[in-house]
Design an enzyme around this catalytic site. Structure first.
Site, PDB file in Angstrom:
ATOM      1  N   TYR A 277       0.813  -1.214   0.000  1.00 29.06           N
ATOM      2  CA  TYR A 277       0.000   0.000   0.000  1.00 29.06           C
ATOM      3  C   TYR A 277       0.851   1.271   0.000  1.00 29.06           C
ATOM      4  CZ  TYR A 277      -4.238  -2.658   1.324  1.00 29.06           C
ATOM      5  OH  TYR A 277      -5.308  -3.509   1.360  1.00 29.06           O
ATOM      6  N   SER A 308      -2.916  -7.219  -6.928  1.00 29.68           N
ATOM      7  CA  SER A 308      -2.974  -5.997  -6.132  1.00 29.68           C
ATOM      8  C   SER A 308      -3.365  -6.321  -4.703  1.00 29.68           C
ATOM      9  CB  SER A 308      -3.993  -5.017  -6.732  1.00 29.68           C
ATOM     10  OG  SER A 308      -5.302  -5.301  -6.279  1.00 29.68           O
ATOM     11  N   ASP A 309      -2.909  -5.504  -3.758  1.00 30.09           N
ATOM     12  CA  ASP A 309      -3.474  -5.591  -2.425  1.00 30.09           C
ATOM     13  C   ASP A 309      -4.908  -5.084  -2.499  1.00 30.09           C
ATOM     14  OD1 ASP A 309      -3.723  -6.102   0.271  1.00 30.09           O
ATOM     15  OD2 ASP A 309      -1.868  -5.084   0.818  1.00 30.09           O
ATOM     16  N   TYR A 310      -5.709  -5.477  -1.528  1.00 27.71           N
ATOM     17  CA  TYR A 310      -7.130  -5.173  -1.573  1.00 27.71           C
ATOM     18  C   TYR A 310      -7.376  -3.664  -1.667  1.00 27.71           C
ATOM     19  CZ  TYR A 310      -8.786  -9.947  -0.494  1.00 27.71           C
ATOM     20  OH  TYR A 310      -9.090 -11.286  -0.534  1.00 27.71           O
TER      21      TYR A 310
END
Length: 778
Positions: A277, A308-310
């Site tokens: 992030y 991707s990260d959430y």
């Protein structure tokens, strides 16, 4: 369960016969099948492979009970373009057990195989931080606890076990391991890491990847794709706040934070990676082409795919409930930036990547850019055999999840995690024959202690339950809560409420009355799942400004000590706590971190000497938050001293006591000098000089004495866990290779510089626990 797909709509007619397309032929190489399939896909079908569904399962795939709903699926995916991934099928409905999840994944898979134009199967991903975060999954210690074992072989077996349980249910990808290097204990995600040292993190990370992926052939449906996260420098955020900028130089970035990722890719073969992030030098990782293309793919040769990260692509713009980077005006521009950086698929929901088709049609992106990102994801679907046999056996899944054999592995991990920090007067182990009454006191004494990203294991024991089971009929076990840490709540709950002081003091008084009747007091204190956790929104915080014990816990400790009875403190926490008063006044202290489902059993075994503790601290315990950063591998000018306070830590990295004693010889070099491209070996003898079997971790640290840029005062470069009988001695040898001596020099070249290197061996990072020998490199 085998099911031949019916999606035969793509075919080639030859001489009156229908010929299956090449991508359907299991005899062909996965690379050829991928190329053939990609050439047949429409733009919309390619974009669909870059999209995932998670919580939208309830709208698009399942009913309220978590069962597949074909009507919803046909309405949501009526165009037949398919889908890339489904997130966490285990949490459908109110959560599914192993059999139910296997049935659900089979049903969803069957739908996409049979009712999309090309029959492309989906990948199911799961959280597997310390066991699959699902109902019935075996839960072992948090990674920070596994770091304390210094035992990569054990870690590999644990993640092999997790892969088997998750794959049996239909999962294909684990969003694990976390190979962040945790350099700020204020950060709430420390528990998800293997600690503060890049070498230790790298070795545990390699082991985790190998456990998940095996040889990456995936022939027997027992392994998963591993996902390295969070790439990169997530573990030292500004002010200790999750997602904050990582203010580090490229040299520090490469030597500390990128190192475990590179090692896990080169030596573990990790197939997937998740950008972080945070931003580095003004560039958020999901838009960082240098990081994801130049370093990851070009320098390291990474051939897998980035997830991707959430919601992180959205955050390239502005996400109101948490934060934004303001690199993008809107989701469309965020989509463009992430594609250009090299993020293959967006998790967890259809969001920014919903604009892929439009951006290609308008010429903002090129279809070839999507081809590049879709191809590796298709390739691994072929390599995993998902096009040929994508289904699992629900009955087998029910048999494997949480089975007795897996309980045994989880118990061994809990045993090796426990770290003895203090044992004044040899108070531990307790003598069962001499202790008639034991008081188990504290807010963590009778509650499950699993930490974050946890499932609901079949079995879970508390400290109180474990001690009662071990004590048997000959010992009386009393219990009192003593105080609370926070008001009752869970890891997922947004609001965290402090405990009530008046109620705590009433509980302390009750605990005094209880403990007064006992011969020994066991005090279970520390933190809980609410006081150290991922801060994922403005309403869900988990980072702290203080490392002190929360609430009235110090008051409880004082009240127990005032009784004049022997006191043992068990610390349960996800991050280091500055237990100054406890360290000064309590005779015996054990750091437990989070031990997993076998907590009670492991604690009782160690307390009563059935097991000799052997854990070592994977992260420094500082005296206060004001001592941060406190990591051991600092630069020479970094720990000069403070006015009115000690500069040293409370407990150093690598430190941990035993119920026996060990003696180390001085280190010996096979050759006292070596060429910069050569090698040598350093050996050290270690002997168990006590009266009981014990395990010791032999640690090797190296320092470049004079160099073109400043170097740490010492760096861990080798370790080996050895089990010795009383009187037994063993020689431990470490190969010294250029890789262990190299660093990024003044010209940013990774090289070995000629000169003197100090090689230090011992059983902790403290100078007093190490002996030196000098190696000349020329």
């Amino acid at each position: 369960m085998k099911n031949t797909p019916k999606s035969g709509s793509v075919a080639v007619r030859s001489a009156g016969k229908t010929k299956a397309p090449a991508y359907r032929d299991p005899k062909l190489a996965p690379e050829r099948r991928t190329k053939d399939l990609l050439g047949r896909m429409t733009l919309e079908e390619k974009a669909a492979q870059m999209i995932c569904v998670w919580q939208q399962k309830a709208e698009k795939l399942v009913d309220a009970e978590g069962r597949f709903d074909p009507a919803k699926a046909r309405a949501a995916f009526k165009k037949g373009h398919g889908l890339g991934q489904v997130g966490r099928p285990s949490d459908a409905g109110k959560g599914l057990d192993a059999r139910q999840m296997a049935e659900l994944t089979n049903a969803i898979q069957k739908f996409f195989v049979e009712e999309s134009r090309l029959g492309i199967p989906v990948v199911f991903h799961e959280e597997c931080l310390h066991g699959q975060a699902a109902i019935g999954g075996t839960s072992f210690p948090q990674p920070i606890g596994l770091g304390a074992t210094f035992d990569p072989a054990l870690a590999e077996s644990l993640y092999t076990m997790t892969a088997l349980e998750a794959r049996a249910r239909g999962a294909h990808q684990a969003l694990t391991p976390v190979v962040d290097v945790a350099r700020d204990p204020r950060w709430g995600r420390v528990e998800e890491t293997f600690g503060e040292d890049p070498f230790l993190v790298s070795r545990m990370g390699i082991a985790a990847v190998r456990g998940f992926q095996g040889d990456a052939t995936f022939r027997d449906k027992t392994r998963l794709i591993a996902t390295l996260k969070h790439f990169a420098a997530h573990g030292q955020p500004e002010s200790g706040m999750n997602c904050a900028p990582a203010n580090v130089s490229e040299r520090v970035l490469r030597e500390t934070f990128l190192y475990p990722f590179e090692q896990a890719i080169r030596h573990g073969g990790a197939i997937s990676i998740m950008p972080s992030y945070n931003e580095i030098d003004g560039l958020p990782s999901h838009a960082n082409r240098w990081l994801l293309r130049d370093v990851l793919r070009k320098e390291w040769g990474f051939q897998g795919y980035a997830v991707s990260d959430y919601y992180a692509i959205w955050e390239l713009s502005y996400r109101p409930d948490t934060h934004g980077h303001f690199l993008a005006e809107d989701r469309k521009q965020a989509c463009k930036l992430a594609v250009e950086a090299g993020v293959n698929i967006e998790l967890p929901e259809p969001d920014c990547y919903l604009h892929l088709v439009e951006l290609v049609r308008k010429g903002v992106l090129k279809e070839a850019q999507l081809d590049e990102l879709v191809a590796p994801m298709l390739l691994w679907k072929f390599r995993m055999g998902l096009f040929d046999d994508p289904y699992v056996d629900p009955e087998y899944a029910a048999t494997v999840a949480g089975c007795e054999a897996h309980r045994g592995v989880a118990l061994q991990a809990a045993r090796e995690t426990m770290t003895l920090l203090k044992n004044e007067g040899g108070l531990l182990p307790l003598d069962p024959g001499a202790v008639k009454t034991i008081a188990v006191i504290g807010p963590n004494a009778d509650r499950p202690m699993l930490g974050g990203y946890s499932g609901k294991p079949v079995y879970c024991s508390t400290v109180l339950e474990g001690i009662r089971a071990r004590a048997g009929k000959g010992m009386k076990v009393l219990y009192s809560e003593g105080c609370k840490i926070t008001q009752p709540g869970s890891w997922n709950q947004d609001e965290v409420l402090p405990s009530d002081p008046a109620e705590d003091r009433t509980l302390i008084a009750a605990a005094v009355r209880t403990a007064r009747k006992a011969d020994v007091i066991v005090l279970a204190i520390g933190g809980n799942e609410q006081t150290s956790r991922e801060a994922w929104s403005l309403q869900h915080m988990g980072d702290r400004t203080s490392l002190d014990l929360i609430g009235r816990q110090d008051e409880l400790v004082r009240a127990m000590l005032a009784l004049g009875k022997p006191v043992v403190v068990l610390l349960f926490n996800g991050r280091p706590l500055s237990i100054r008063e406890v360290a000064e006044t309590v005779p015996a202290v054990l750091e437990c971190w989070y031990l997993g489902q076998e907590t009670g059993t492991a604690v009782a075994e160690v307390l009563f000497g059935d097991v000799n503790p052997s854990g070592k601290l994977p992260i420094t315990i500082p005296r206060s938050a004001g001592h941060v950063p406190a990591y051991y591998n600092h630069k020479p000018s970094a720990r000069r001293g403070y006015l009115f306070d000690e500069v040293s830590p409370l407990f150093a990295f690598g430190f941990g006591l035993s119920y026996t004693t060990f003696e180390f010889s001085a280190p010996r070099l096979a050759k006292k000098s070596m060429r910069i491209d050569g090698s040598t070996r350093v050996s050290v003898d270690v002997k168990n000089t006590g009266t009981r079997e014990g395990a010791e971790v032999v640690q090797l640290y190296i320092r470049d004495v004079v160099s073109s840029v400043t170097r740490p005062v010492k760096e861990l470069k080798g370790f080996q866990r050895v089990v010795l009988q009383p009187g037994e001695a063993r020689t431990v040898a470490f190969e010294i290779t250029p890789e262990l001596l190299a660093f990024w020099d003044v010209n940013m070249r990774f090289t070995v510089e000629p000169g003197a290197f100090e090689l230090m061996t011992g059983n902790s990072s403290r100078d007093c626990d190490l002996q030196k020998v000098t190696l000349r490199v020329n």
